[in-house]
Design a protein around this motif. Structure first.
Motif, mmCIF file in Angstrom:
data_model
loop_
_atom_site.group_PDB
_atom_site.id
_atom_site.type_symbol
_atom_site.label_atom_id
_atom_site.label_comp_id
_atom_site.label_asym_id
_atom_site.label_seq_id
_atom_site.Cartn_x
_atom_site.Cartn_y
_atom_site.Cartn_z
ATOM 1 N N GLY A 12 41.543 25.882 39.272
ATOM 2 C CA GLY A 12 42.092 27.245 39.279
ATOM 3 C C GLY A 12 42.963 27.557 38.078
ATOM 4 O O GLY A 12 43.845 28.404 38.133
ATOM 5 N N ILE A 37 38.714 23.216 36.189
ATOM 6 C CA ILE A 37 37.565 23.799 36.901
ATOM 7 C C ILE A 37 38.018 25.107 37.549
ATOM 8 O O ILE A 37 39.018 25.139 38.280
ATOM 9 C CB ILE A 37 36.932 22.847 37.946
ATOM 10 N N ASP A 38 37.300 26.160 37.243
ATOM 11 C CA ASP A 38 37.642 27.475 37.800
ATOM 12 C C ASP A 38 36.353 28.272 37.991
ATOM 13 O O ASP A 38 35.472 28.283 37.134
ATOM 14 C CB ASP A 38 38.590 28.212 36.847
ATOM 15 N N LYS A 39 36.291 28.965 39.122
ATOM 16 C CA LYS A 39 35.102 29.751 39.462
ATOM 17 C C LYS A 39 35.082 31.095 38.728
ATOM 18 O O LYS A 39 34.076 31.797 38.753
ATOM 19 C CB LYS A 39 35.163 29.985 40.989
ATOM 20 N N ALA A 43 40.101 37.105 39.964
ATOM 21 C CA ALA A 43 41.499 36.781 39.639
ATOM 22 C C ALA A 43 41.638 35.856 38.425
ATOM 23 O O ALA A 43 42.741 35.685 37.902
ATOM 24 C CB ALA A 43 42.161 36.119 40.841
ATOM 25 N N ASP A 64 32.693 26.063 41.200
ATOM 26 C CA ASP A 64 33.333 26.348 42.491
ATOM 27 C C ASP A 64 33.766 25.026 43.128
ATOM 28 O O ASP A 64 32.945 24.100 43.257
ATOM 29 C CB ASP A 64 32.271 27.061 43.365
ATOM 30 N N ILE A 65 35.008 24.958 43.566
ATOM 31 C CA ILE A 65 35.482 23.694 44.164
ATOM 32 C C ILE A 65 34.851 23.413 45.529
ATOM 33 O O ILE A 65 35.003 22.319 46.062
ATOM 34 C CB ILE A 65 37.029 23.640 44.286
ATOM 35 N N PHE A 86 45.422 24.098 42.015
ATOM 36 C CA PHE A 86 45.899 25.481 42.136
ATOM 37 C C PHE A 86 44.840 26.404 42.754
ATOM 38 O O PHE A 86 45.187 27.444 43.306
ATOM 39 C CB PHE A 86 46.203 26.082 40.751
ATOM 40 N N ALA A 88 42.627 28.864 44.466
ATOM 41 C CA ALA A 88 42.723 29.462 45.799
ATOM 42 C C ALA A 88 42.484 30.953 45.702
ATOM 43 O O ALA A 88 42.675 31.552 44.650
ATOM 44 C CB ALA A 88 44.116 29.221 46.388
ATOM 45 N N SER A 90 44.276 34.143 46.607
ATOM 46 C CA SER A 90 45.744 34.168 46.683
ATOM 47 C C SER A 90 46.355 35.493 47.133
ATOM 48 O O SER A 90 47.576 35.592 47.199
ATOM 49 C CB SER A 90 46.316 33.792 45.315
ATOM 50 N N SER A 105 37.389 28.832 50.120
ATOM 51 C CA SER A 105 37.996 28.241 48.915
ATOM 52 C C SER A 105 39.237 27.426 49.235
ATOM 53 O O SER A 105 39.415 26.325 48.716
ATOM 54 C CB SER A 105 38.365 29.333 47.910
ATOM 55 N N THR A 137 52.619 27.187 49.168
ATOM 56 C CA THR A 137 53.471 28.378 49.139
ATOM 57 C C THR A 137 54.491 28.352 50.276
ATOM 58 O O THR A 137 54.221 27.756 51.330
ATOM 59 C CB THR A 137 52.572 29.631 49.282
ATOM 60 N N GLN A 197 49.901 37.506 35.352
ATOM 61 C CA GLN A 197 49.624 37.660 36.788
ATOM 62 C C GLN A 197 48.656 38.825 36.976
ATOM 63 O O GLN A 197 48.722 39.827 36.262
ATOM 64 C CB GLN A 197 50.925 37.927 37.552
HETATM 65 P P1 NAD Z 1 45.411 33.452 41.138
HETATM 66 O O1 NAD Z 1 44.687 34.256 42.164
HETATM 67 O O2 NAD Z 1 46.021 34.160 39.979
HETATM 68 O O3 NAD Z 1 44.429 32.335 40.554
HETATM 69 C C1 NAD Z 1 43.591 31.581 41.366
HETATM 70 C C2 NAD Z 1 42.531 30.955 40.485
HETATM 71 O O4 NAD Z 1 41.690 30.140 41.312
HETATM 72 C C3 NAD Z 1 41.611 31.978 39.800
HETATM 73 O O5 NAD Z 1 41.465 31.658 38.440
HETATM 74 C C4 NAD Z 1 40.278 31.849 40.545
HETATM 75 O O6 NAD Z 1 39.159 32.120 39.735
HETATM 76 C C5 NAD Z 1 40.333 30.380 40.971
HETATM 77 N N1 NAD Z 1 39.503 30.125 42.172
HETATM 78 C C6 NAD Z 1 39.539 30.785 43.356
HETATM 79 N N2 NAD Z 1 38.637 30.252 44.200
HETATM 80 C C7 NAD Z 1 38.024 29.223 43.534
HETATM 81 C C8 NAD Z 1 37.011 28.300 43.874
HETATM 82 N N3 NAD Z 1 36.421 28.322 45.071
HETATM 83 N N4 NAD Z 1 36.653 27.388 42.953
HETATM 84 C C9 NAD Z 1 37.227 27.345 41.732
HETATM 85 N N5 NAD Z 1 38.184 28.214 41.340
HETATM 86 C C10 NAD Z 1 38.582 29.136 42.241
HETATM 87 O O7 NAD Z 1 46.494 32.636 41.945
HETATM 88 P P2 NAD Z 1 47.937 32.149 41.486
HETATM 89 O O8 NAD Z 1 48.914 33.204 41.794
HETATM 90 O O9 NAD Z 1 47.863 31.592 40.113
HETATM 91 O O10 NAD Z 1 48.173 30.964 42.526
HETATM 92 C C11 NAD Z 1 47.771 29.629 42.205
HETATM 93 C C12 NAD Z 1 48.139 28.727 43.359
HETATM 94 O O11 NAD Z 1 49.536 28.806 43.626
HETATM 95 C C13 NAD Z 1 47.447 29.114 44.676
HETATM 96 O O12 NAD Z 1 47.092 27.931 45.337
HETATM 97 C C14 NAD Z 1 48.509 29.876 45.447
HETATM 98 O O13 NAD Z 1 48.310 29.746 46.833
HETATM 99 C C15 NAD Z 1 49.767 29.154 44.976
HETATM 100 N N6 NAD Z 1 51.010 29.952 45.020
HETATM 101 C C16 NAD Z 1 51.076 31.154 44.377
HETATM 102 C C17 NAD Z 1 52.282 31.866 44.384
HETATM 103 C C18 NAD Z 1 52.432 33.177 43.639
HETATM 104 O O14 NAD Z 1 53.489 33.795 43.731
HETATM 105 N N7 NAD Z 1 51.445 33.617 42.863
HETATM 106 C C19 NAD Z 1 53.375 31.357 45.055
HETATM 107 C C20 NAD Z 1 53.266 30.121 45.705
HETATM 108 C C21 NAD Z 1 52.072 29.431 45.661
#
Ligand code: NAD
Length: 344
Positions: A12, A37-39, A43, A64-65, A86, A88, A90, A105, A137, A197
Motif C-alpha cells: 500500500g 506492492i500496491d493495487k 486511493a 493485489d495483496i 499499510f 487497506a 481506508s 483487502s 488505527t 492524502q
Molecule cells: P490510503 O487509502 O491513502 O492508501 C491505501 C493504499 O493501499 C492505496 O495506495 C491502495 O491502492 C492500496 N491498496 C488498497 N487495497 C489494496 C490491495 N488489495 N492490494 C494492494 N494494495 C491495496 O490509506 P492511508 O490513509 O495511507 O492508510 C494506510 C494505512 O494506515 C491503512 O492500513 C489505514 O487503515 C491505516 N491508518 C490510516 C490512518 C489515517 O489517518 N489515514 C490512521 C490510522 C491508520
C-alpha cells in the motif's frame, strides 16, 4: 528471478501514509532494498512516489495483496526481510456504503500476506525473527466519552465496517504471533494529516472546497473529536517500532492534538485566509470560514478518539516533533502548490 539480497516489503505504498513512509525510509536508509506492492485503487497513485521511483533499490509491483499466487511469488523470488503492511481500504464512508472491498483487502489481504510470510520464513528457519508490522488505527477501540484515552489494553469495540475490518486483521495478525511464534507487531495511530492524502478525507476536502470557493461540508454538529498526527511523525514512530518494538506488542501513536472537526475547519480556513487572500476576495467572502456548512451526520459517527501513547514515548523514546499549527501550514502550502500546478 531470485534475488537473495534482503528486501523490505511495503504494502500500500502508493497511498497517503505508505508513500510518505517509503520516501522517509529511503532517505534515512539509502541502502535498503524496498519492494512496494500496491493495487493502485482510486486511493493510490504512482505520482506519490516521484522522489523514489528512479532509485535502483526501489521496486514497484502493481498487484493485489489478496492474490495468493502473486504474494507467494514475491516471497519466493525475493528474500523478504520484513513486511510493513499499510495496504487497506481506508475510508469509513465508503465502508458504510459497501463493505465488501474492506473485508477483502483488509481482512483477506492481511491473512494472505501472513500466510505467505509464514511459509517462506518457516522454510528458512527465520519465522521467529523476521518482522511482520501491521499498521492499524485507533478506530479499532471504538468511541470515547469526554474523558479518558484508549490504551493498548483497551478491548477492541469497532463501530463501523472499516474499523471492524481493521480490528479483524489485527486479531489474525496476533493469532499468527501467538500460534506460530511469528514476530508480529501492531501500531494503532490516530488520524494522520499531511501531504499526499486523498481528497476525500477531511483536511484535503476542506482545502479543496475552499480553493474552489464551494461550501465546506462538516458532518453533524462538528463536535466530533479527533487527535491529529502529522504523517512524518507517524513515519518516525513506525521506524522505531519496526526496528525496536517488542514482538507481539501493540504501540499506540497519537499526535497530542485533540480538536473538534469544527475547530479544525476554522484553523484550516484561517491559514488559507492568510495564504490565498485573493481567492476569498474574488468569492466576495470575508473568510473561508463563511463557506462552512453542516451536513447530515455520518451513520454511527464515533464521537471521540484519543490514544494514550505513553508506552511508545517511554520505551522507544518517540515524541511528535510537529505542532498542529506548523503541520497544518506545511500541509496546506503543499495542497496550494498542487492546486496552482493544475490551474496554471
Ligand atoms: P490510503 O487509502 O491513502 O492508501 C491505501 C493504499 O493501499 C492505496 O495506495 C491502495 O491502492 C492500496 N491498496 C488498497 N487495497 C489494496 C490491495 N488489495 N492490494 C494492494 N494494495 C491495496 O490509506 P492511508 O490513509 O495511507 O492508510 C494506510 C494505512 O494506515 C491503512 O492500513 C489505514 O487503515 C491505516 N491508518 C490510516 C490512518 C489515517 O489517518 N489515514 C490512521 C490510522 C491508520
Amino acid at each position: 528471478m531470485n534475488n537473495q539480497k534482503q528486501s523490505l516489503l511495503v504494502t500500500g505504498g502508493a497511498g497517503f501514509i505508505g508513500s510518505n513512509f517509503i520516501t522517509y525510509f529511503m532517505k534515512k536508509y539509502p541502502n535498503t532494498q524496498l519492494i512496494n506492492i500496491d493495487k493502485l485503487t482510486y486511493a493510490g497513485s504512482k505520482k506519490n512516489l516521484s522522489e523514489v521511483e528512479n532509485l535502483i533499490n526501489y521496486q514497484f509491483i502493481n498487484g493485489d495483496i489478496t492474490d495468493e499466487n502473486l504474494v507467494k511469488d514475491i516471497f519466493s523470488n525475493f528474500n523478504i526481510s520484513g513486511v510493513i503492511h499499510f495496504a487497506a481500504e481506508s475510508h469509513v464512508d465508503r465502508s458504510i456504503e459497501d463493505a465488501k472491498a474492506f473485508v477483502e483487502s483488509n481482512v483477506l489481504g492481511t491473512f494472505t500476506l501472513l500466510q505467505a510470510a509464514k511459509y517462506a520464513w518457516e522454510k528458512k528457519g527465520l519465522l521467529t525473527e523476521r518482522r511482520f508490522h501491521q499498521i492499524s488505527t485507533d478506530e479499532v477501540y471504538g468511541s470515547l466519552g469526554e474523558k479518558g484515552k484508549f490504551s493498548e489494553e483497551t478491548p477492541y469495540d469497532p463501530r463501523n465496517p472499516y474499523s471492524a475490518s481493521k480490528a479483524s486483521a489485527n486479531m489474525i495478525v496476533k493469532s499468527f504471533g501467538y500460534t506460530h511464534g511469528m514476530n508480529v507487531v501492531i501500531c494503532s495511530s490516530s488520524n494522520n494529516y499531511g501531504p499526499r492524502q486523498h481528497s476525500e478525507k477531511l483536511i484535503p476536502t476542506i482545502i479543496s472546497k475552499a480553493l474552489s470557493a464551494q461550501s465546506i461540508p462538516i458532518y453533524g454538529d462538528g463536535n466530533n473529536i479527533r487527535d491529529w498526527l502529522y504523517v512524518e511523525d507517524h513515519c518516525r514512530a513506525l521506524d522505531k517500532v519496526y526496528h525496536h518494538g517488542n514482538k507481539l506488542e501493540t504501540y499506540n501513536i497519537g499526535g497530542g492534538n485533540e480538536k473538534t472537526n469544527i475547530e479544525l475547519a476554522h484553523e484550516v480556513c484561517e491559514i488559507l485566509d492568510q495564504l490565498v487572500p485573493e481567492i476569498k476576495d474574488k468569492a466576495s467572502i470575508k473568510s473561508f470560514n463563511d463557506l462552512i456548512t453542516f451536513t447530515e451526520d455520518r451513520l454511527g459517527h464515533d464521537r471521540r478518539y484519543a490514544v494514550d501513547d505513553t508506552k511508545l514515548r517511554q520505551t522507544l523514546g518517540w515524541k511528535p516533533s510537529m505542532t498542529l499549527d506548523s503541520g497544518l501550514k506545511k500541509t496546506i502550502e503543499w495542497y496550494v502548490r498542487q492546486w496552482e500546478q493544475v490551474i496554471h
